[in-house]
Design a protein around this motif. Sequence first.
Motif, PDB file in Angstrom:
ATOM      1  N   THR A 173      -3.642  -9.176  -0.864  1.00  0.00           N
ATOM      2  CA  THR A 173      -3.927  -9.714  -2.200  1.00  0.00           C
ATOM      3  C   THR A 173      -2.657  -9.652  -3.037  1.00  0.00           C
ATOM      4  OG1 THR A 173      -4.562  -7.582  -3.154  1.00  0.00           O
ATOM      5  CG2 THR A 173      -6.325  -8.909  -2.160  1.00  0.00           C
ATOM      6  N   GLY A 174      -2.657 -10.442  -4.098  1.00  0.00           N
ATOM      7  CA  GLY A 174      -1.585 -10.360  -5.074  1.00  0.00           C
ATOM      8  C   GLY A 174      -0.250 -10.843  -4.567  1.00  0.00           C
ATOM      9  N   ALA A 175       0.796 -10.274  -5.151  1.00  0.00           N
ATOM     10  CA  ALA A 175       2.153 -10.761  -4.933  1.00  0.00           C
ATOM     11  C   ALA A 175       2.926  -9.867  -3.970  1.00  0.00           C
ATOM     12  CB  ALA A 175       2.887 -10.843  -6.267  1.00  0.00           C
ATOM     13  N   GLU A 176       3.458 -10.491  -2.920  1.00  0.00           N
ATOM     14  CA  GLU A 176       4.313  -9.764  -1.987  1.00  0.00           C
ATOM     15  C   GLU A 176       5.709  -9.577  -2.588  1.00  0.00           C
ATOM     16  OE1 GLU A 176       1.518 -12.392   0.513  1.00  0.00           O
ATOM     17  OE2 GLU A 176       2.759 -12.609  -1.288  1.00  0.00           O
TER      18      GLU A 176
ATOM     19  N   ASP B 223       3.069  -6.243  -5.669  1.00  0.00           N
ATOM     20  CA  ASP B 223       2.004  -5.813  -6.577  1.00  0.00           C
ATOM     21  C   ASP B 223       0.708  -6.489  -6.140  1.00  0.00           C
ATOM     22  OD1 ASP B 223       0.254  -5.158  -8.562  1.00  0.00           O
ATOM     23  OD2 ASP B 223       1.523  -5.828 -10.227  1.00  0.00           O
ATOM     24  N   PRO B 224      -0.135  -5.767  -5.388  1.00  0.00           N
ATOM     25  CA  PRO B 224      -1.359  -6.380  -4.861  1.00  0.00           C
ATOM     26  C   PRO B 224      -2.376  -6.779  -5.931  1.00  0.00           C
ATOM     27  CG  PRO B 224      -1.315  -4.033  -4.395  1.00  0.00           C
ATOM     28  CD  PRO B 224       0.035  -4.377  -4.921  1.00  0.00           C
ATOM     29  N   MET B 225      -2.193  -6.309  -7.165  1.00  0.00           N
ATOM     30  CA  MET B 225      -3.121  -6.678  -8.230  1.00  0.00           C
ATOM     31  C   MET B 225      -2.557  -7.760  -9.150  1.00  0.00           C
ATOM     32  SD  MET B 225      -5.480  -4.881  -7.151  1.00  0.00           S
ATOM     33  CE  MET B 225      -6.770  -5.169  -8.363  1.00  0.00           C
ATOM     34  N   ASP B 226      -1.419  -8.319  -8.791  1.00  0.00           N
ATOM     35  CA  ASP B 226      -0.809  -9.383  -9.584  1.00  0.00           C
ATOM     36  C   ASP B 226      -1.279 -10.722  -9.027  1.00  0.00           C
ATOM     37  OD1 ASP B 226       0.761 -11.135 -10.990  1.00  0.00           O
ATOM     38  OD2 ASP B 226       2.653 -10.084 -10.620  1.00  0.00           O
TER      39      ASP B 226
ATOM     40  N   TRP C 130      -5.493 -14.019 -17.974  1.00  0.00           N
ATOM     41  CA  TRP C 130      -4.702 -13.185 -17.067  1.00  0.00           C
ATOM     42  C   TRP C 130      -4.714 -11.708 -17.448  1.00  0.00           C
ATOM     43  CZ3 TRP C 130      -1.920 -17.232 -19.748  1.00  0.00           C
ATOM     44  CH2 TRP C 130      -1.307 -16.825 -20.923  1.00  0.00           C
ATOM     45  N   LEU C 131      -5.709 -11.263 -18.222  1.00  0.00           N
ATOM     46  CA  LEU C 131      -5.722  -9.863 -18.661  1.00  0.00           C
ATOM     47  C   LEU C 131      -6.128  -8.892 -17.567  1.00  0.00           C
ATOM     48  CD1 LEU C 131      -5.208 -11.130 -21.387  1.00  0.00           C
ATOM     49  CD2 LEU C 131      -6.854  -9.542 -22.394  1.00  0.00           C
ATOM     50  N   GLY C 132      -6.595  -9.395 -16.442  1.00  0.00           N
ATOM     51  CA  GLY C 132      -6.930  -8.524 -15.325  1.00  0.00           C
ATOM     52  C   GLY C 132      -7.519  -9.319 -14.186  1.00  0.00           C
ATOM     53  N   PRO C 133      -7.376  -8.832 -12.938  1.00  0.00           N
ATOM     54  CA  PRO C 133      -7.905  -9.545 -11.775  1.00  0.00           C
ATOM     55  C   PRO C 133      -9.409  -9.340 -11.621  1.00  0.00           C
ATOM     56  CG  PRO C 133      -6.852  -7.516 -11.074  1.00  0.00           C
ATOM     57  CD  PRO C 133      -6.638  -7.611 -12.553  1.00  0.00           C
ATOM     58  N   VAL C 134     -10.030 -10.239 -10.851  1.00  0.00           N
ATOM     59  CA  VAL C 134     -11.466 -10.135 -10.563  1.00  0.00           C
ATOM     60  C   VAL C 134     -11.700  -9.851  -9.079  1.00  0.00           C
ATOM     61  CG1 VAL C 134     -12.156 -11.588 -12.501  1.00  0.00           C
ATOM     62  CG2 VAL C 134     -11.662 -12.650 -10.281  1.00  0.00           C
ATOM     63  N   ILE C 135     -10.637  -9.586  -8.345  1.00  0.00           N
ATOM     64  CA  ILE C 135     -10.725  -9.294  -6.911  1.00  0.00           C
ATOM     65  C   ILE C 135     -10.328  -7.848  -6.661  1.00  0.00           C
ATOM     66  CG2 ILE C 135      -9.680  -9.811  -4.654  1.00  0.00           C
ATOM     67  CD1 ILE C 135      -9.467 -12.711  -5.532  1.00  0.00           C
ATOM     68  N   ASP C 136     -11.100  -7.161  -5.817  1.00  0.00           N
ATOM     69  CA  ASP C 136     -10.848  -5.769  -5.448  1.00  0.00           C
ATOM     70  C   ASP C 136     -10.788  -4.840  -6.656  1.00  0.00           C
ATOM     71  OD1 ASP C 136     -10.910  -6.512  -2.838  1.00  0.00           O
ATOM     72  OD2 ASP C 136      -8.779  -6.222  -2.438  1.00  0.00           O
ATOM     73  N   VAL C 137     -11.717  -5.064  -7.584  1.00  0.00           N
ATOM     74  CA  VAL C 137     -11.934  -4.161  -8.714  1.00  0.00           C
ATOM     75  C   VAL C 137     -13.419  -3.818  -8.738  1.00  0.00           C
ATOM     76  CG1 VAL C 137     -10.000  -5.052 -10.072  1.00  0.00           C
ATOM     77  CG2 VAL C 137     -12.266  -6.098 -10.320  1.00  0.00           C
ATOM     78  N   SER C 138     -13.801  -2.852  -9.555  1.00  0.00           N
ATOM     79  CA  SER C 138     -15.214  -2.487  -9.660  1.00  0.00           C
ATOM     80  C   SER C 138     -16.004  -3.647 -10.249  1.00  0.00           C
ATOM     81  CB  SER C 138     -15.374  -1.254 -10.554  1.00  0.00           C
ATOM     82  OG  SER C 138     -15.037  -1.566 -11.899  1.00  0.00           O
ATOM     83  N   GLU C 139     -17.309  -3.649 -10.008  1.00  0.00           N
ATOM     84  CA  GLU C 139     -18.160  -4.706 -10.555  1.00  0.00           C
ATOM     85  C   GLU C 139     -18.092  -4.711 -12.084  1.00  0.00           C
ATOM     86  OE1 GLU C 139     -20.542  -8.047 -10.365  1.00  0.00           O
ATOM     87  OE2 GLU C 139     -19.465  -6.995  -8.764  1.00  0.00           O
ATOM     88  N   GLU C 140     -18.011  -3.539 -12.674  1.00  0.00           N
ATOM     89  CA  GLU C 140     -17.906  -3.442 -14.136  1.00  0.00           C
ATOM     90  C   GLU C 140     -16.614  -4.088 -14.632  1.00  0.00           C
ATOM     91  OE1 GLU C 140     -17.925  -0.008 -17.666  1.00  0.00           O
ATOM     92  OE2 GLU C 140     -17.761   0.561 -15.547  1.00  0.00           O
ATOM     93  N   GLU C 141     -15.508  -3.820 -13.928  1.00  0.00           N
ATOM     94  CA  GLU C 141     -14.228  -4.400 -14.307  1.00  0.00           C
ATOM     95  C   GLU C 141     -14.247  -5.914 -14.107  1.00  0.00           C
ATOM     96  OE1 GLU C 141      -9.996  -3.828 -15.412  1.00  0.00           O
ATOM     97  OE2 GLU C 141     -11.867  -2.716 -15.673  1.00  0.00           O
TER      98      GLU C 141
END
Length: 526
Positions: free
Chosen positions: A187-190, A205-208, A311-322
């Motif tokens: 995920t994210g940027a290599e 950054d796998p969350m980017d 772009w305030l946060g990803p929707v992949i590999d985060v908690s359901e709440e996030e």
Amino acid sequence: MSENNLKADVVIIGGGVGGVSAALSAAKSGKSVIMTEETQWIGGQLTGQAVPPDEHPWIEQFGCTATYREFRDRVREYYRNHYPLTPKARRERNLNPGNGWVSRLCHEPKVALAVLNDMLAPYISRGSITLLLEHRVAGAELNKDVITSLTIENVRTKKNKELVGGYFLDATECGDVLPVANVEYVTGAESKEDTGEPSALDEADPMDMQAISLCFALDYKEGENHTIEKPEQYEFWKEYHPDFWPDKLLSWTHPFPENLKPWTRDLFKQEGRSIIDSLWLFRRIIDKDNFEEGTYDSDIIMVNWPQIDYWLGPVIDVSEEEREKHLEGAKQLSLSFLYWMQTEAPRPDGGKGYPGLRLRKDIVDSEDGMAEPYIRESRRIEGLFTVKEQHVSPNHQEGVRAEYFKDSVGVGSYRIDLHPSTGDRNYIDVSSLPFQIPLGALIPKRVKNLIAAGKNISVTHITQGCYRLHPVEWNIGESAGFLAGYCLDHQIEPKQLYNEETHVSDFQDFIKGHGVEIEWPQLEIR
């Protein structure tokens, strides 16, 4: 099998662009198919996400599969058969219902949905394809490196079904099968060290990940007031000014993607300015002048503009709440931009606001008027081959075509178009050459009977920017469906096929016989 335990030769999770084309090709190969879709509509980008097709300049002549061309032709025929077009519009061979400049075929989401349902209808009628709407993947059973079954959950009733199949295709928007089936993915940027790509990050950054967008449709009723209720987060978004943005996000100014210079645009076309400076003409899906007088008193447009990129946060590999927090944030951003346009947006005449802008909830059939989230970036399999920037960049390839892949199963062309990201990074928008889709990018390095069938193929954060568009996703899905059928017929695993040149060549001949183009003609790009 019981109603809660279903079996098919090919199980496709995700009924978006790639899922639909995969279902069609697998069924054409004589295989039984189960296809699930998390939402109420099949079609993904083309329908529920309300994104008119982003395509290359040669799309009317070549550079897509025969079935994608059939889809485009059917959309045009749908308007000819069901809408009161003007004689001039009716004569247009390459009719563009909306005349939006983003695409040669800007159309309503529901028309695409009707066409896709029609294309599937004969196979559903005879039982070749079973379609399960409003179901998402919830679990997997594996025997070593083989998926034996997937569990899906009804999003409304929360009841489960078990799906057994010979091959499983992940055509979801986010690559949702990969984590539940323990498939290796990225995920994210290599980083540059990971890929050697000039445009990659210094540190991975796998969350980017790229921004998501909730698109919406508008028309304009001059002299009327259709102002929506003030959104809950309006005050936040009204003042939000990212460091890398030339103005507040809610403004008419944003970076020009290719050079990041400030670009101030207008809502409506202004005398002396280019059509690309008019946001109204960008993704217009109904041009009222294409239809008999009195049919429409306004154009209808789709808002998928820089101002609604979230772009305030990803929707992949985060908690359901996030995840829900960011989906709500994206919705609030879209609603806030609409409210700003209706109440505070500066007009050329010195006034403020366009209260006549009317939210067309009916265009996407949702209570809030928002389309399904447009997800630009998915999880990506670790495949037998990974497409990198160097393979498609004119700075690394001689001539007018990208690197030649002898295992090609399709073609595509689009700029490397990365939207602002959750790492607070601006656009990356650089040239790419017309490219091929390598078979090795569809095949995971370990799991034997899973095939990537959408935006989750083995590309990088950078190259996903050109492999994520409509005709490419369609081609990926179609080739994935044919691959599953071919492997079942020849009792060979995809990895074995990939490693045997004779099988690769035979498979390529097979898909070419079904209208899949696997290489570009000699092009002259000026």
